[in-house]
Design an enzyme around this catalytic site. Structure first.
Site, PDB file in Angstrom:
ATOM      1  N   ASP A 154      10.319   4.273  13.129  1.00 43.08           N
ATOM      2  CA  ASP A 154      11.000   3.192  13.841  1.00 43.08           C
ATOM      3  C   ASP A 154      12.406   2.906  13.312  1.00 43.08           C
ATOM      4  OD1 ASP A 154      10.018   2.219  11.434  1.00 43.08           O
ATOM      5  OD2 ASP A 154       8.772   0.661  12.339  1.00 43.08           O
TER       6      ASP A 154
ATOM      7  N   ASP B 100       1.268   5.182   1.554  1.00 38.96           N
ATOM      8  CA  ASP B 100       0.849   6.181   2.540  1.00 38.96           C
ATOM      9  C   ASP B 100       1.440   7.531   2.176  1.00 38.96           C
ATOM     10  OD1 ASP B 100      -0.588   4.331   4.040  1.00 38.96           O
ATOM     11  OD2 ASP B 100       1.164   3.775   5.227  1.00 38.96           O
TER      12      ASP B 100
ATOM     13  N   ASP C 105       0.848  -1.191   0.000  1.00 38.75           N
ATOM     14  CA  ASP C 105       0.000   0.000   0.000  1.00 38.75           C
ATOM     15  C   ASP C 105       0.886   1.246   0.000  1.00 38.75           C
ATOM     16  OD1 ASP C 105       0.932   0.116   2.651  1.00 38.75           O
ATOM     17  OD2 ASP C 105      -0.827  -0.947   3.378  1.00 38.75           O
TER      18      ASP C 105
END
Length: 409
Positions: free
Chosen positions: A136, A59, A57
């Site tokens: 992260d 983002d 996907d």
């Protein structure tokens, strides 16, 4: 690397093409840019495109606030309580997620309630540099700028991609306490991408692995399912076992060599094009424990098998709030494997051959027979019988009840 002096790679020096980006995602990026907002492709999609992989996907990150995004798109809906996200919906239930750049809050911006601190971190809008710093791993902090088609690297992610190294942004000892699920994600990315973990990640996992038990069960559940979807469940859970993470990750899962070998076989099945279902994954996780849990007196006892299957599956499903339908399917797969393992000639075999769950149970049993080769002849025998059984749902017609009326006298 100093985040205020990022590396900017022009279009001529990287491999990302707009042809590789989803058409609707491009529409959103271009409209945001046209109205004067920063519009970046962010996170894993940039990483995957640079590695020559097709992202699952896409983002988008922007400096537009959620309310500003909503004004630009009629098909936009805002979601979330602690941090508002814009979901832009397209045909076919497609959703493009647009997030405003975030940053870590200042000390005076933190709530009085200490327990809300980590949740509150998501509430503060920031700059692209600050947004990259709160992610992260460095390889997930790369941005693609639709304004000039460049790639922006604030934290050295491009170098880590080139060297196939997974590096935590900041101190792993701190970042893993903030979010324990990052420990599992570190193993997942290393296995999926074939990257090496930095030594400080191993030390942080050793110190903080018990915190996995405090993570939200819904997040752990989703991460585990992602392992199966990415065909890496066996390899990741094997490494989690070696690092002592399994007792805190999946409390009821023993993680034996045979159990993990079965997951590796299941990953091969998924890689061959067979879609993975959560019920099938759960049954595979606990098949070895289930099959070896019977005493010699109960090895052919279907009542004992039902009790064992309920005990094992219910504990897992209750902890992870898994729907009863999925729990029922996983239990039926275990019971089917029990019937297959005890052999042929038992009562109600004909009905079992025509049961709708039997072909799926046979698939799982065949994978199990590859782990325990002594079961291969039995699996082949059952396969022949099941393939030769009637496939239609032919139900015998019940005789019609007759109404016997008393003759009037």
């Amino acid at each position: 690397m100093n985040a205020s002096n990022p590396i900017i790679v022009p279009r001529s020096q990287h491999c990302i093409s707009r042809k590789q980006i989803d058409v609707d995602t491009l529409k959103v990026l271009n409209r945001l840019h046209r109205y004067g907002f920063k519009a970046y492709l962010v996170g894993g999609s940039v990483r995957d495109l640079l590695l020559g992989r097709q992202p699952k996907d896409f983002d988008i990150g922007t400096d537009a606030t959620p309310s500003q995004v909503r004004k630009l798109f009629r098909n936009c809906f805002l979601v979330g309580r602690r941090f508002r996200l814009a979901h832009i919906r397209f045909a076919g239930n497609k959703v493009i997620e647009v997030a405003t750049f975030r940053r870590q809050p200042e000390e005076n911006e933190l709530p009085d309630n200490q327990e809300d601190h980590f949740h509150f971190v998501q509430n503060v809008f920031g700059s692209p540099e600050e947004d990259a710093a709160r992610r992260d791993f460095t390889i997930n902090a790369l941005f693609y700028n639709i304004a000039d088609f460049s790639v922006i690297d604030f934290l050295g992610g491009l170098k880590d991609l080139e060297e196939k190294r997974l590096k935590v942004i900041g101190d792993p000892q701190v970042r893993f306490v903030e979010d324990p699920v990052r420990m599992l994600r570190a193993i997942e990315f290393a296995v999926r991408l074939g990257f090496d973990l930095e030594e400080n990640i191993y030390r942080a996992i050793e110190n903080h692995r018990s915190l996995l038990a405090t993570a939200a069960p819904a997040r752990i559940r989703e991460e585990i399912i992602e392992l199966f979807r990415h065909k890496i469940s066996g390899a990741v859970l094997r490494q989690c076992r070696e690092l002592g993470m399994l007792p805190y990750l999946l409390a009821g899962y023993p993680g034996t060599d045979e159990g993990i070998a079965l997951l590796a076989k299941l990953d091969q099945r998924t890689a061959a094009g067979m879609p993975i279902e959560e019920s099938f994954a759960i049954a595979a996780l606990y098949l070895r424990l289930f099959m070896d849990s019977f005493s010699p007196a109960d090895k052919n006892n279907i009542t004992a098998a039902l009790h064992q299957a309920n005990e094992i599956i219910s504990a897992h499903c209750r902890y992870f709030s898994i729907a009863s339908g999925i729990r029922h399917q996983a239990r039926e797969l275990l019971i089917g494997c029990f019937r297959l393992a005890r052999g042929r000639g038992f009562r109600a075999e004909k009905r079992f051959l025509q049961h709708p769950f039997t072909p799926k149970a046979l698939e799982l049993f065949c994978l199990w027979s590859q782990v325990r080769p002594e079961l291969i002849p039995l699996a082949q025998n059952w396969s022949t019988a099941i393939n030769n059984s009637p496939t239609g749902k032919q139900q015998s017609r019940r005789p019609r009840k007759r109404n016997y009326r008393k003759k009037s006298k």
